[in-house]
Write a protein that holds these residues in place. Sequence first.
Motif, PDB file in Angstrom:
ATOM      1  N   SER A  28      43.139  40.369  43.752  1.00 40.81           N
ATOM      2  CA  SER A  28      44.718  40.569  43.575  1.00 40.81           C
ATOM      3  C   SER A  28      45.044  41.954  43.154  1.00 40.81           C
ATOM      4  N   ASN A  29      44.094  42.493  42.281  1.00 36.28           N
ATOM      5  CA  ASN A  29      44.408  43.953  41.501  1.00 36.28           C
ATOM      6  C   ASN A  29      44.230  44.982  42.756  1.00 36.28           C
ATOM      7  N   ALA A  30      42.886  44.487  43.537  1.00 38.06           N
ATOM      8  CA  ALA A  30      42.673  45.509  44.465  1.00 38.06           C
ATOM      9  C   ALA A  30      43.631  45.637  45.742  1.00 38.06           C
ATOM     10  N   THR A  54      48.726  48.009  47.935  1.00 37.77           N
ATOM     11  CA  THR A  54      50.061  47.843  48.558  1.00 37.77           C
ATOM     12  C   THR A  54      51.012  49.075  47.840  1.00 37.77           C
ATOM     13  N   LYS A  55      50.548  49.324  46.429  1.00 40.33           N
ATOM     14  CA  LYS A  55      51.018  50.480  45.964  1.00 40.33           C
ATOM     15  C   LYS A  55      50.941  51.689  46.727  1.00 40.33           C
ATOM     16  N   LEU A  56      49.751  51.922  46.950  1.00 42.39           N
ATOM     17  CA  LEU A  56      49.316  53.202  47.661  1.00 42.39           C
ATOM     18  C   LEU A  56      50.394  53.378  49.104  1.00 42.39           C
ATOM     19  N   GLY A  64      42.895  51.659  47.248  1.00 37.51           N
ATOM     20  CA  GLY A  64      44.124  51.767  46.768  1.00 37.51           C
ATOM     21  C   GLY A  64      44.439  53.207  45.904  1.00 37.51           C
ATOM     22  N   ILE A  65      45.452  53.035  45.006  1.00 33.28           N
ATOM     23  CA  ILE A  65      45.831  54.154  44.226  1.00 33.28           C
ATOM     24  C   ILE A  65      44.638  54.574  43.186  1.00 33.28           C
ATOM     25  N   GLY A  66      43.751  53.665  42.931  1.00 31.75           N
ATOM     26  CA  GLY A  66      42.658  54.377  41.899  1.00 31.75           C
ATOM     27  C   GLY A  66      43.305  54.476  40.665  1.00 31.75           C
ATOM     28  N   MET A  67      42.541  54.811  39.595  1.00 35.51           N
ATOM     29  CA  MET A  67      42.924  55.170  38.204  1.00 35.51           C
ATOM     30  C   MET A  67      42.517  56.297  37.709  1.00 35.51           C
ATOM     31  N   PHE A  85      45.456  51.152  30.656  1.00 33.56           N
ATOM     32  CA  PHE A  85      45.603  49.524  31.455  1.00 33.56           C
ATOM     33  C   PHE A  85      44.682  48.672  31.065  1.00 33.56           C
ATOM     34  N   ILE A  86      43.393  49.256  30.772  1.00 35.34           N
ATOM     35  CA  ILE A  86      42.339  48.385  30.712  1.00 35.34           C
ATOM     36  C   ILE A  86      41.893  48.337  29.114  1.00 35.34           C
ATOM     37  N   ASN A  87      41.556  49.390  28.282  1.00 38.15           N
ATOM     38  CA  ASN A  87      41.424  49.281  27.082  1.00 38.15           C
ATOM     39  C   ASN A  87      42.395  48.864  26.150  1.00 38.15           C
ATOM     40  N   ILE A 138      46.363  47.743  26.834  1.00 34.61           N
ATOM     41  CA  ILE A 138      47.436  46.834  26.845  1.00 34.61           C
ATOM     42  C   ILE A 138      47.001  45.523  27.735  1.00 34.61           C
ATOM     43  N   ALA A 139      46.036  45.565  28.562  1.00 34.25           N
ATOM     44  CA  ALA A 139      45.708  44.397  29.442  1.00 34.25           C
ATOM     45  C   ALA A 139      45.006  43.457  28.527  1.00 34.25           C
ATOM     46  N   PHE A 140      43.958  44.165  27.498  1.00 33.06           N
ATOM     47  CA  PHE A 140      43.339  43.152  26.660  1.00 33.06           C
ATOM     48  C   PHE A 140      44.242  42.479  25.590  1.00 33.06           C
ATOM     49  N   GLY A 196      47.131  35.844  34.852  1.00 29.95           N
ATOM     50  CA  GLY A 196      47.530  36.854  33.504  1.00 29.95           C
ATOM     51  C   GLY A 196      46.443  37.138  32.704  1.00 29.95           C
ATOM     52  N   LEU A 197      45.056  36.664  33.104  1.00 25.46           N
ATOM     53  CA  LEU A 197      44.138  37.101  32.459  1.00 25.46           C
ATOM     54  C   LEU A 197      43.558  38.371  33.082  1.00 25.46           C
ATOM     55  N   GLY A 198      43.928  38.473  34.201  1.00 22.87           N
ATOM     56  CA  GLY A 198      43.476  39.633  35.149  1.00 22.87           C
ATOM     57  C   GLY A 198      42.159  40.109  34.983  1.00 22.87           C
ATOM     58  N   PHE A 199      42.185  41.353  35.038  1.00 22.70           N
ATOM     59  CA  PHE A 199      40.754  41.986  35.038  1.00 22.70           C
ATOM     60  C   PHE A 199      39.641  41.502  34.034  1.00 22.70           C
ATOM     61  N   TYR A 200      39.989  40.930  32.962  1.00 19.41           N
ATOM     62  CA  TYR A 200      38.992  40.565  32.045  1.00 19.41           C
ATOM     63  C   TYR A 200      38.492  39.244  32.073  1.00 19.41           C
ATOM     64  N   GLY A 259      40.155  55.481  45.488  1.00 23.07           N
ATOM     65  CA  GLY A 259      39.964  53.944  45.048  1.00 23.07           C
ATOM     66  C   GLY A 259      39.103  53.316  44.195  1.00 23.07           C
ATOM     67  N   THR A 260      39.113  52.076  43.878  1.00 23.04           N
ATOM     68  CA  THR A 260      38.280  51.426  42.801  1.00 23.04           C
ATOM     69  C   THR A 260      37.161  50.722  42.980  1.00 23.04           C
ATOM     70  N   ASP A 261      36.080  50.804  42.648  1.00 20.86           N
ATOM     71  CA  ASP A 261      35.174  49.596  42.558  1.00 20.86           C
ATOM     72  C   ASP A 261      34.801  49.082  41.424  1.00 20.86           C
TER      73      ASP A 261
HETATM   74  P1  ADP Z   1      47.516  42.877  35.777  1.00 16.71           P
HETATM   75  O1  ADP Z   1      47.035  42.745  37.122  1.00 16.71           O
HETATM   76  O2  ADP Z   1      48.350  41.436  35.515  1.00 16.71           O
HETATM   77  O3  ADP Z   1      48.552  44.040  35.399  1.00 16.71           O
HETATM   78  P2  ADP Z   1      45.103  43.449  35.038  1.00 16.71           P
HETATM   79  O4  ADP Z   1      44.101  43.100  33.628  1.00 16.71           O
HETATM   80  O5  ADP Z   1      44.452  42.645  35.822  1.00 16.71           O
HETATM   81  O6  ADP Z   1      46.372  42.730  34.657  1.00 16.71           O
HETATM   82  O7  ADP Z   1      45.173  44.797  35.045  1.00 16.71           O
HETATM   83  C1  ADP Z   1      45.772  45.792  34.258  1.00 16.71           C
HETATM   84  C2  ADP Z   1      46.067  46.949  35.224  1.00 16.71           C
HETATM   85  O8  ADP Z   1      44.936  47.741  35.559  1.00 16.71           O
HETATM   86  C3  ADP Z   1      46.918  46.828  36.462  1.00 16.71           C
HETATM   87  O9  ADP Z   1      48.386  46.579  36.228  1.00 16.71           O
HETATM   88  C4  ADP Z   1      46.830  48.047  37.290  1.00 16.71           C
HETATM   89  O10 ADP Z   1      47.460  49.036  36.581  1.00 16.71           O
HETATM   90  C5  ADP Z   1      45.119  48.474  36.595  1.00 16.71           C
HETATM   91  N1  ADP Z   1      44.240  48.130  37.840  1.00 16.71           N
HETATM   92  C6  ADP Z   1      43.390  47.082  37.506  1.00 16.71           C
HETATM   93  N2  ADP Z   1      42.811  46.846  38.741  1.00 16.71           N
HETATM   94  C7  ADP Z   1      43.176  47.995  39.532  1.00 16.71           C
HETATM   95  C8  ADP Z   1      42.650  48.466  40.681  1.00 16.71           C
HETATM   96  N3  ADP Z   1      41.487  47.922  41.489  1.00 16.71           N
HETATM   97  N4  ADP Z   1      43.074  49.693  40.965  1.00 16.71           N
HETATM   98  C9  ADP Z   1      44.041  50.354  40.494  1.00 16.71           C
HETATM   99  N5  ADP Z   1      44.374  49.839  39.330  1.00 16.71           N
HETATM  100  C10 ADP Z   1      44.029  48.623  38.808  1.00 16.71           C
END
Ligand code: ADP
Length: 644
Positions: free
Chosen positions: A34-36, A41-43, A78-81, A89-91, A93-95, A117-121, A165-167
Motif C-alpha cells: 500500500s505504501n509503495a 500514485t502521489k508521483l 514512486g516519489i521516494g524519500m 515519517f519513519i523515525n 511520526i510513524a512510530f 495503521g501500523l503501516g511500515f512497522y 523510488g524506494t526499496d
Molecule cells: P502510513 O502509510 O499509514 O502513513 P506508514 O508507517 O506506513 O504509515 O508510513 C509512514 C510514511 O512514510 C508514509 O506516510 C509515507 O510518507 C512514508 N513512506 C512509507 N513508505 C514509503 C514508500 N515506499 N515511498 C515513499 N514514502 C513512503
Amino acid sequence: MSKGNIGVTSDNIFPVIKKFLYSDHEIFLRELISNAVDATTKLKTLSSVGEVKGDLGDLRVRVAIDKKKKTLTVSDHGIGMTAEEVDKFINQIAFSGAEEFLNKYKDKTEAIIGHFGLGFYSAFMVSKKVEIFSQSYKEDAKAVHWSCDGTPEYTMEDTIKSERGTDIVLHIDDEFTQYLEDATIEGLLKKYCKFLPVEIAFGKKKEWKDGKEVELDEENIINDVNPAWTRKPADLKDEDYDKFYHELYPMQMDEPLFHIHLNVDYPFNLTGILYFPKIKSNLDVHRNKIQLYCNQVYVTDEVENIVPEYLTLLHGVIDSPDIPLNVSRSYLQSDNNVKKISGYITKKVADKLAELYKADKDEFAKKWDDIKMFIQFGMLTDEKFYEKAVGFALYKNLDGKYATLEEYKDQVRDKQVDKDGNLVLLYTNDPDAHYTYIERAKAKGYDVLLMDGELDVHAMSQAEQKSEKLRFVRIDSDTIENLIKKEDTAKDTYSDEQKEGLRKAFENLLPNDADKLKYYVTCEAAAADALPVFLTQNEFMRRMKEMSAHQQGMSFYGQMPDSYNLVVNTAHPLIQELVGKETSEEVQEEVEKDGKKETVTKTVYTLANEDERMKQLIDIALLASGQLKGEALAKFVNRSVELL
Ligand code: ADP
C-alpha cells in the motif's frame, strides 16, 4: 552515517508488535505494498499538475524473494524519500502512531485484526532487520539508506541508488521462513493486492509446455488495475460484470442472477458491485462473501456490520475509504457513517429490484425462487426494505403463476372472502401430502399458494399483521367448508347426544400418545362427497410450533404435543349408517339448577366400537395425511384384504 533512537518511550517495542499481531502477521505485505502504491500514485498526481517533469517511466511495484540472502524486497518507482523525510515519517511520526495504537488495543487482540495503521512497522512482525533504500524525486536529493535490526536504534547514511523510488528490504526471521516461499507470497498478493491501482509484479509468468512448467520472459502481474467497480456503469456490459464476478470468485461456476453497481460520493464515499448469486444449497451460502476494500486494497470479507445482515448473503465488493477500519466491531455498529452506508445499500438494492421487476415481470418471476430468501429475510428484519419490497415480493400458486400480494388478493377476492369479510388465502407446503385437500379446494374454485420456503411461515405472519382482514390458512387445517366459512353451512339432523356417541366411539379407537401426539375428534357435516373421516391440523397451533423451531422464547409451543383434529363427516352415507347402529338408553342425572339439585333424564347413545370398518376409516384418514406407518400400516393392509 548517523545513528539515533526511534522516538518511542518503551525500550523495545518490537517484541510487542510481534506478540500482539501474531495471528495477523501476514498483513505486513499489504501495508508495504500500500505504501509503495501510495508513493506511485502521489508521483502521478505531481506529474499531472506539472510538479514532476518528463516521462515517469516504469511504475510497476515489484516484489522479489532472495532465498540465499533470506530477504523479501518491495520496490517502487514512486516519489521516494529524502533523509529528512525518512527521519520525519519513519523515525518519529510513524512510530509514535504505532505505539499509540498498540497501547489502545493491548487487551483486544481481535480488534487489531483487519486494522490499518501500523503501516511500515508491521514489517518487524516477520523480520529481524529491515532496510530502506530510497531516492526522492526531488532534484538534488541524495539517496538514503536506513537500517534497523529490531531494537529502537537505527542507522542512516547516504547511499547511491540509480533509480527514483524506494526499496524496502526485509531480512526475514528464521521463524517466518514461509515468507520466503513463492507460493506463500503469491497467495498473499492475490488475496490483498488483486485489484490495486498500480501494477504489482512478482517473478515471471509461467506456462505449461510439454508437460513442464517453463518461465516466460514476461513479468507476472498479480492485479487488475481497473477492476469493474472503479469504472462507470455506462462503460460496462453485462458480460463485463459477469467476467468480473469470476475474477472475484475463480471457483464459482454459476453466473450471478444480476448485479447492482454502487456509486456514491456524498455524504460518504462508496463504490462497489453487489451480485445476487444462484444459491444451490445451504452449503454455498457462506462460501463466497462480500469483500471489503479501501481504495482498492483488500481489507476483509467480514462485512457483517457494514452491510445489513440479510444482504451478507450477496456476493461482490464494497470499496470505501470512509469505513473506519482500525476500530473494534462494536464501535463499527454505532458509527454514523457505517449506519448511513448500510441504509444506502438497502435502498439501492431495493430500488434495483423494483426496477428489474417493473422492466420485465416475467423475467423477474423466473428469478424469484432464487432470490426469495434474501427478500423475505430483508422484509422480516428491515422495515424500510419491507416498505419497498411489498411492491415486488411475489407469491406463487400451484399452477406456477406469480403475483404480488396485492395482485393476488384481487385475483381471489371474488371467491375467497368468508362471511365475516376476511380474505382467506389458502396454501400448502407439501402438494403431494395435501393432494386430497387441494383437489377439494380446486373443485370449489379456490386457488392454492405454494409456500414451502424456509421463511414462508414468518412472511405470512408478517403479511397478516400488515393488512387488515387477511388470513393465510393451510389447506389441511380444517374442512374445506370451514376454511372459508360462507353463510352458516348446512347442518346435519343429528342430536348432540347422537354425535357424542359417535365421537366417543372413534376416540376410543385412536392411538393417543399424550406427550407427542394428540388427536381430537369432532363430528361435523362436511360435503357428502368428502371423505367420511379425515384429519385437519389447527393453523395457529401448527404455525406456533413451526416458528418456535427458529425463535427463542417460544419453546413452550415447541414442547406441546403435535395435535390433530379427526373430523367425522356426518354428511357421508357411511357415517350415517354408523349413527343408525347406535344404541340408546335413558339415564338419570343430577344437575344443579338455580342453586337447587334436580334430576333429569338424558338419552345416552353408544356405538359398539368393534366395527372393523371404523378402524378402517380412521386408518384411511391417517393414510391420507401420511401418518399411517409401520405396524399400523401393515395391519391396515391385512384388514383391507380381509374386508374385500
Ligand atoms: P502510513 O502509510 O499509514 O502513513 P506508514 O508507517 O506506513 O504509515 O508510513 C509512514 C510514511 O512514510 C508514509 O506516510 C509515507 O510518507 C512514508 N513512506 C512509507 N513508505 C514509503 C514508500 N515506499 N515511498 C515513499 N514514502 C513512503
